[in-house]
Write a protein that holds these residues in place. Structure first.
Motif, PDB file in Angstrom:
ATOM      1  N   CYS A 161      -6.300  -0.297 -16.682  1.00  0.00           N
ATOM      2  CA  CYS A 161      -6.098   0.736 -17.703  1.00  0.00           C
ATOM      3  C   CYS A 161      -5.043   0.323 -18.714  1.00  0.00           C
ATOM      4  O   CYS A 161      -4.944   0.893 -19.778  1.00  0.00           O
ATOM      5  N   MET A 176       3.142  -3.684 -13.210  1.00  0.00           N
ATOM      6  CA  MET A 176       2.630  -4.608 -12.186  1.00  0.00           C
ATOM      7  C   MET A 176       3.042  -6.043 -12.504  1.00  0.00           C
ATOM      8  O   MET A 176       3.374  -6.812 -11.599  1.00  0.00           O
ATOM      9  N   CYS A 228      -2.162   2.380  -8.815  1.00  0.00           N
ATOM     10  CA  CYS A 228      -3.310   2.223  -9.707  1.00  0.00           C
ATOM     11  C   CYS A 228      -4.364   3.211  -9.247  1.00  0.00           C
ATOM     12  O   CYS A 228      -4.734   3.207  -8.086  1.00  0.00           O
TER      13      CYS A 228
END
Ligand code: FES
Ligand code: FES
Length: 155
Positions: free
Chosen positions: A97, A104, A132
């Protein structure tokens, strides 16, 4: 109040309220690559490297870290000149996304800068704080393994 920070290698003096979080100060200072998700320390979207350690910047008071060195995803690399970790995320199809990806990438950087040979369990633990919701973590783990390999091969 005002505070001096070294952000992505550049000294900045930023003004902020005494109770502002580091996340607020970074975003107000134009570092919008640091994302605000939950604002409660749960999602990892706001993760940055602070004096070499990964932190969730929504849980850090800016006033408590004046004088610190802060690294964000844009300090690692750019679209034109990506860091091997960023390139590995692209190549492994782990850019999902896009909202969570900067956090991350920073978690991966914090891991690999201390542990160039992480086991799968160590990768899982390192990314434990980054949530996530769009898909699984398989491609993300692949990206971390690929980044580790490339960073070992190319120093
Ligand atoms: S915004 Fe900081 S952990 Fe979610
Ligand atoms: S990468 Fe953001 S929800 Fe999956």
């Amino acid at each position: 109040m005002e505070g001096r920070f070294v952000i992505n290698g550049v000294e900045k003096v930023l003004s902020f309220e005494p109770d502002a979080t580091l996340l607020q100060v970074l975003r107000d200072g134009g570092f919008t690559e640091v994302k605000r998700g939950c604002d409660t320390g749960e999602c990892g979207a706001c993760a940055v490297v602070l004096n070499g350690d990964l932190v969730t910047s929504c849980k850090v008071y800016a006033a408590s870290v004046v004088g610190s060195e802060i690294l964000t995803a844009k300090g690692l690399g750019t679209v034109q000149n990506p860091h091997p970790i960023q390139q590995a995320f692209v190549d492994a199809g782990a850019i999902q996304c896009g909202f969570c990806t900067p956090g991350m990438v920073m978690a991966t950087y914090a891991l690999l800068s201390k542990n160039p040979y992480p086991t799968d369990d160590e990768i899982k633990r390192a990314l434990d704080g980054n949530k996530c919701r769009c898909t699984g973590y398989v491609k993300i783990f692949d990206a971390v393994r690929l980044a580790a390999e490339r960073m070992r091969d190319h120093g």
